[in-house]
Motif scaffolding. Structure first.
Motif, PDB file in Angstrom:
ATOM      1  N   TYR A 164       0.648  -1.342   0.013  1.00 39.34           N
ATOM      2  CA  TYR A 164      -0.017   0.048  -0.036  1.00 39.34           C
ATOM      3  C   TYR A 164       0.798   1.278   0.064  1.00 39.34           C
ATOM      4  CZ  TYR A 164      -3.864  -3.270   1.936  1.00 39.34           C
ATOM      5  OH  TYR A 164      -4.544  -4.258   1.763  1.00 39.34           O
ATOM      6  N   PRO A 165       1.052   1.894  -1.026  1.00 38.19           N
ATOM      7  CA  PRO A 165       1.685   3.099  -1.234  1.00 38.19           C
ATOM      8  C   PRO A 165       1.218   4.106  -0.228  1.00 38.19           C
ATOM      9  CG  PRO A 165       1.373   2.435  -3.341  1.00 38.19           C
ATOM     10  CD  PRO A 165       0.787   1.632  -2.299  1.00 38.19           C
ATOM     11  N   ASP A 166       0.115   4.276  -0.199  1.00 40.69           N
ATOM     12  CA  ASP A 166      -0.478   4.936   1.118  1.00 40.69           C
ATOM     13  C   ASP A 166      -1.044   4.396   2.312  1.00 40.69           C
ATOM     14  OD1 ASP A 166      -0.638   7.043  -0.857  1.00 40.69           O
ATOM     15  OD2 ASP A 166      -2.405   5.955  -1.794  1.00 40.69           O
ATOM     16  N   TRP A 167       0.064   3.715   2.762  1.00 41.17           N
ATOM     17  CA  TRP A 167      -0.281   2.846   4.011  1.00 41.17           C
ATOM     18  C   TRP A 167      -0.940   3.474   5.207  1.00 41.17           C
ATOM     19  CZ3 TRP A 167       1.109   2.516   9.135  1.00 41.17           C
ATOM     20  CH2 TRP A 167       0.776   1.353   9.904  1.00 41.17           C
ATOM     21  N   HIS A 168      -0.671   4.624   5.460  1.00 41.59           N
ATOM     22  CA  HIS A 168      -1.039   5.441   6.686  1.00 41.59           C
ATOM     23  C   HIS A 168      -2.672   5.686   6.716  1.00 41.59           C
ATOM     24  CE1 HIS A 168      -1.549   8.278  10.087  1.00 41.59           C
ATOM     25  NE2 HIS A 168      -0.431   7.452  10.524  1.00 41.59           N
ATOM     26  N   ARG A 169      -2.929   6.170   5.394  1.00 40.98           N
ATOM     27  CA  ARG A 169      -4.436   6.221   4.827  1.00 40.98           C
ATOM     28  C   ARG A 169      -5.129   5.104   5.060  1.00 40.98           C
ATOM     29  NH1 ARG A 169      -5.427   8.790  -0.220  1.00 40.98           N
ATOM     30  NH2 ARG A 169      -7.745   9.045   0.547  1.00 40.98           N
ATOM     31  N   VAL A 170      -4.610   3.710   4.382  1.00 40.33           N
ATOM     32  CA  VAL A 170      -5.206   2.778   4.308  1.00 40.33           C
ATOM     33  C   VAL A 170      -5.412   2.183   5.775  1.00 40.33           C
ATOM     34  CG1 VAL A 170      -5.042   0.249   3.744  1.00 40.33           C
ATOM     35  CG2 VAL A 170      -4.589   1.940   2.087  1.00 40.33           C
ATOM     36  N   ALA A 171      -4.419   2.330   6.583  1.00 37.93           N
ATOM     37  CA  ALA A 171      -4.608   1.725   8.051  1.00 37.93           C
ATOM     38  C   ALA A 171      -5.319   2.740   8.751  1.00 37.93           C
ATOM     39  CB  ALA A 171      -3.153   1.879   8.701  1.00 37.93           C
ATOM     40  N   GLU A 172      -5.464   3.875   8.723  1.00 30.11           N
ATOM     41  CA  GLU A 172      -6.569   4.759   9.429  1.00 30.11           C
ATOM     42  C   GLU A 172      -7.928   4.361   9.043  1.00 30.11           C
ATOM     43  OE1 GLU A 172      -4.462   8.972  10.755  1.00 30.11           O
ATOM     44  OE2 GLU A 172      -5.139   8.842   8.743  1.00 30.11           O
ATOM     45  N   ASN A 173      -8.085   4.136   7.636  1.00 30.97           N
ATOM     46  CA  ASN A 173      -9.501   3.914   7.187  1.00 30.97           C
ATOM     47  C   ASN A 173      -9.926   2.659   7.874  1.00 30.97           C
ATOM     48  OD1 ASN A 173     -11.029   5.709   5.132  1.00 30.97           O
ATOM     49  ND2 ASN A 173      -8.738   5.899   4.824  1.00 30.97           N
ATOM     50  N   THR A 174      -8.748   1.410   7.806  1.00 26.41           N
ATOM     51  CA  THR A 174      -9.268   0.244   8.407  1.00 26.41           C
ATOM     52  C   THR A 174      -9.847   0.326   9.756  1.00 26.41           C
ATOM     53  OG1 THR A 174      -7.709  -0.745   6.670  1.00 26.41           O
ATOM     54  CG2 THR A 174      -8.148  -2.053   8.716  1.00 26.41           C
ATOM     55  N   VAL A 175      -8.766   1.038  10.517  1.00 29.68           N
ATOM     56  CA  VAL A 175      -9.299   1.113  11.909  1.00 29.68           C
ATOM     57  C   VAL A 175     -10.352   1.772  12.513  1.00 29.68           C
ATOM     58  CG1 VAL A 175      -8.503   2.167  14.152  1.00 29.68           C
ATOM     59  CG2 VAL A 175      -6.703   1.062  12.691  1.00 29.68           C
ATOM     60  N   ALA A 176     -10.969   2.860  11.334  1.00 32.03           N
ATOM     61  CA  ALA A 176     -12.155   3.835  11.645  1.00 32.03           C
ATOM     62  C   ALA A 176     -13.131   2.551  11.330  1.00 32.03           C
ATOM     63  CB  ALA A 176     -12.078   4.840  10.688  1.00 32.03           C
ATOM     64  N   LEU A 219     -12.003   5.679   1.038  1.00 38.20           N
ATOM     65  CA  LEU A 219     -11.492   5.873   0.072  1.00 38.20           C
ATOM     66  C   LEU A 219     -12.023   5.459  -1.185  1.00 38.20           C
ATOM     67  CD1 LEU A 219      -8.277   4.153   1.471  1.00 38.20           C
ATOM     68  CD2 LEU A 219      -8.564   6.606   0.835  1.00 38.20           C
ATOM     69  N   THR A 220     -12.022   6.291  -2.332  1.00 37.30           N
ATOM     70  CA  THR A 220     -12.663   5.911  -3.354  1.00 37.30           C
ATOM     71  C   THR A 220     -11.831   5.526  -4.545  1.00 37.30           C
ATOM     72  OG1 THR A 220     -12.357   8.153  -4.094  1.00 37.30           O
ATOM     73  CG2 THR A 220     -14.715   7.747  -3.123  1.00 37.30           C
ATOM     74  N   VAL A 221     -10.449   5.766  -4.369  1.00 37.27           N
ATOM     75  CA  VAL A 221      -9.210   5.102  -5.075  1.00 37.27           C
ATOM     76  C   VAL A 221      -8.223   4.577  -4.314  1.00 37.27           C
ATOM     77  CG1 VAL A 221      -7.734   5.746  -6.754  1.00 37.27           C
ATOM     78  CG2 VAL A 221      -9.796   6.807  -6.978  1.00 37.27           C
ATOM     79  N   LYS A 222      -7.752   3.435  -4.579  1.00 41.79           N
ATOM     80  CA  LYS A 222      -6.574   2.775  -3.777  1.00 41.79           C
ATOM     81  C   LYS A 222      -5.363   2.563  -4.570  1.00 41.79           C
ATOM     82  CE  LYS A 222      -7.035  -0.239   0.390  1.00 41.79           C
ATOM     83  NZ  LYS A 222      -7.795  -1.269   0.931  1.00 41.79           N
ATOM     84  N   ARG A 223      -4.252   2.738  -4.081  1.00 44.68           N
ATOM     85  CA  ARG A 223      -3.052   2.376  -4.703  1.00 44.68           C
ATOM     86  C   ARG A 223      -2.453   0.968  -4.436  1.00 44.68           C
ATOM     87  NH1 ARG A 223       0.932   6.726  -5.490  1.00 44.68           N
ATOM     88  NH2 ARG A 223       0.937   6.842  -3.314  1.00 44.68           N
ATOM     89  N   PHE A 224      -1.972   0.435  -5.154  1.00 39.93           N
ATOM     90  CA  PHE A 224      -1.344  -0.854  -4.655  1.00 39.93           C
ATOM     91  C   PHE A 224       0.153  -0.715  -5.789  1.00 39.93           C
ATOM     92  CE2 PHE A 224      -5.823  -1.767  -4.886  1.00 39.93           C
ATOM     93  CZ  PHE A 224      -6.098  -2.333  -3.613  1.00 39.93           C
ATOM     94  N   GLN A 225       1.167  -1.387  -4.999  1.00 40.64           N
ATOM     95  CA  GLN A 225       2.307  -1.713  -5.714  1.00 40.64           C
ATOM     96  C   GLN A 225       2.453  -3.152  -5.350  1.00 40.64           C
ATOM     97  OE1 GLN A 225       4.399   0.599  -7.116  1.00 40.64           O
ATOM     98  NE2 GLN A 225       5.429  -1.266  -7.911  1.00 40.64           N
ATOM     99  N   HIS A 226       1.911  -4.053  -6.612  1.00 41.62           N
ATOM    100  CA  HIS A 226       1.877  -5.414  -6.358  1.00 41.62           C
ATOM    101  C   HIS A 226       3.266  -5.867  -6.884  1.00 41.62           C
ATOM    102  CE1 HIS A 226       0.477  -9.284  -7.595  1.00 41.62           C
ATOM    103  NE2 HIS A 226      -0.715  -9.061  -6.852  1.00 41.62           N
ATOM    104  N   PRO A 227       3.655  -6.974  -6.207  1.00 43.51           N
ATOM    105  CA  PRO A 227       5.038  -7.550  -6.497  1.00 43.51           C
ATOM    106  C   PRO A 227       5.023  -8.178  -7.807  1.00 43.51           C
ATOM    107  CG  PRO A 227       3.788  -8.995  -5.028  1.00 43.51           C
ATOM    108  CD  PRO A 227       3.067  -7.674  -5.236  1.00 43.51           C
ATOM    109  N   GLU A 228       3.963  -8.611  -8.484  1.00 40.03           N
ATOM    110  CA  GLU A 228       4.135  -9.238  -9.904  1.00 40.03           C
ATOM    111  C   GLU A 228       3.895  -8.180 -11.045  1.00 40.03           C
ATOM    112  OE1 GLU A 228       3.210 -13.825  -9.661  1.00 40.03           O
ATOM    113  OE2 GLU A 228       1.497 -12.654  -8.715  1.00 40.03           O
ATOM    114  N   VAL A 229       3.050  -7.212 -10.783  1.00 42.16           N
ATOM    115  CA  VAL A 229       2.309  -6.453 -11.900  1.00 42.16           C
ATOM    116  C   VAL A 229       2.951  -4.958 -11.687  1.00 42.16           C
ATOM    117  CG1 VAL A 229       0.847  -8.352 -12.675  1.00 42.16           C
ATOM    118  CG2 VAL A 229       0.045  -6.364 -11.229  1.00 42.16           C
ATOM    119  N   GLY A 230       3.387  -4.590 -10.653  1.00 39.03           N
ATOM    120  CA  GLY A 230       3.715  -3.389 -10.401  1.00 39.03           C
ATOM    121  C   GLY A 230       2.592  -2.589  -9.973  1.00 39.03           C
ATOM    122  N   TYR A 231       2.514  -1.225 -10.186  1.00 37.65           N
ATOM    123  CA  TYR A 231       1.695  -0.068  -9.764  1.00 37.65           C
ATOM    124  C   TYR A 231       0.465  -0.257 -10.116  1.00 37.65           C
ATOM    125  CZ  TYR A 231      -0.282   4.389  -8.455  1.00 37.65           C
ATOM    126  OH  TYR A 231      -0.999   5.577  -8.177  1.00 37.65           O
TER     127      TYR A 231
END
Length: 277
Positions: A164-176, A219-231
């Motif tokens: 998760y390039p935006d890990w902190h935002r993802v984590a905060e939304n998960t906790v909320a 989050l209406t858009v989520k970013r991933f850095q996938h180990p096989e296919v990239g961004y």
């Protein structure tokens, strides 16, 4: 003549002081003389008279019924241990905790998810346990190698901070989201299990949990850095599942013609090849 406060009254007052009307969805008008809930508010939500509740806090009412205690436990957001303690203070044997209903995915919903071959789809339970996926969803999250609970994976899997390039935002939304689920079903065993583990193992979780933010997915858009296919940059669509309280269906979608759509198509091909061999 006012009676001396009782242990039960002290406990009720302490819990009342820690809750805000906003946390219970109550309207707030003007300035308030108390930081927490008023006695009148607790009485109204519990379904007892104000006079009765005042007698409870003052130690003049010493025999509340199990029904009143159950209602107080709901209003004061007590977990399982807190409800057991409330019963003991009232001089009653704690009620046994009913077994938590098993969270299962509806077969017709899974069939629908499997038909979405171009969009990753995941079905979550209350504590963000993954109850079902389609093949592309499974591939996007790497088969959930660390854990099939995304709350645990977000905070305990070291790879999550790269994934998760935006890990902190993802984590905060998960906790909320977890805090919101906890408020809707206070003391739910699976939520308590996940929260208790993360409070021990993750200082980041503790800091975010103690902020008391409670909200659904934003989050209406989520970013991933996938180990096989990239961004990948994917639109997020979240739906509550009717007939299955607490379950949420999340579907990810790449905009047509985008680099993310090409990467998602490649990921689908890799997953299909892997399934064949």
């Amino acid at each position: 003549m006012t009676s001396s406060p009782s242990p039960l009254g002290d406990f009720l007052r302490g819990r009342r002081d820690r809750l805000t009307p906003e946390a219970l969805g109550l309207p707030v008008y003007g300035r308030r003389r108390v930081a927490g809930l008023r006695r009148e508010e607790v009485a109204m939500l519990t379904g007892v008279s104000v006079d009765y509740y005042v007698r409870l806090e003052q130690g003049r009412e010493v025999s509340p019924s199990p029904q009143v205690l159950d209602s107080l436990g709901e209003v004061l957001r007590l977990d399982h241990e807190g409800r057991q303690h409330l019963y003991r203070l009232a001089g009653l044997s704690p009620r046994p905790e009913p077994p938590a209903p098993v969270e299962e995915a509806d077969a017709s919903l899974v069939e629908l998810m499997l038909s979405w071959t171009g969009s990753p789809a995941l079905l979550f339970g209350r504590a963000f346990d993954v109850l079902a996926t389609n093949p592309l969803g499974e591939a996007l999250f790497g088969g959930f190698a660390f854990s099939r609970n995304l709350t645990r994976a977000t905070f305990l899997d070291p790879a999550a901070r790269t994934f998760y390039p935006d890990w902190h935002r993802v984590a905060e939304n998960t906790v909320a989201g977890l805090r919101l689920a906890d408020g809707l079903t206070p003391g739910h065993p699976r939520i308590r299990e996940v929260v208790d583990e993360l409070r021990v193992k993750s200082p980041d979780f503790v800091a975010m949990w103690d902020q008391h933010d409670a909200r659904g997915k934003r989050l209406t858009v989520k970013r991933f850095q996938h180990p096989e296919v990239g961004y990948l940059e994917l639109d997020v669509h979240a739906f509550e599942v009717r007939g299955a309280t607490g379950q949420e269906l999340v579907v990810y979608h790449a905009r047509p013609g985008s680099a993310s759509a090409e990467a998602l198509s490649l990921l689908g091909s890799i997953a299909a090849t892997r399934a064949l061999g």
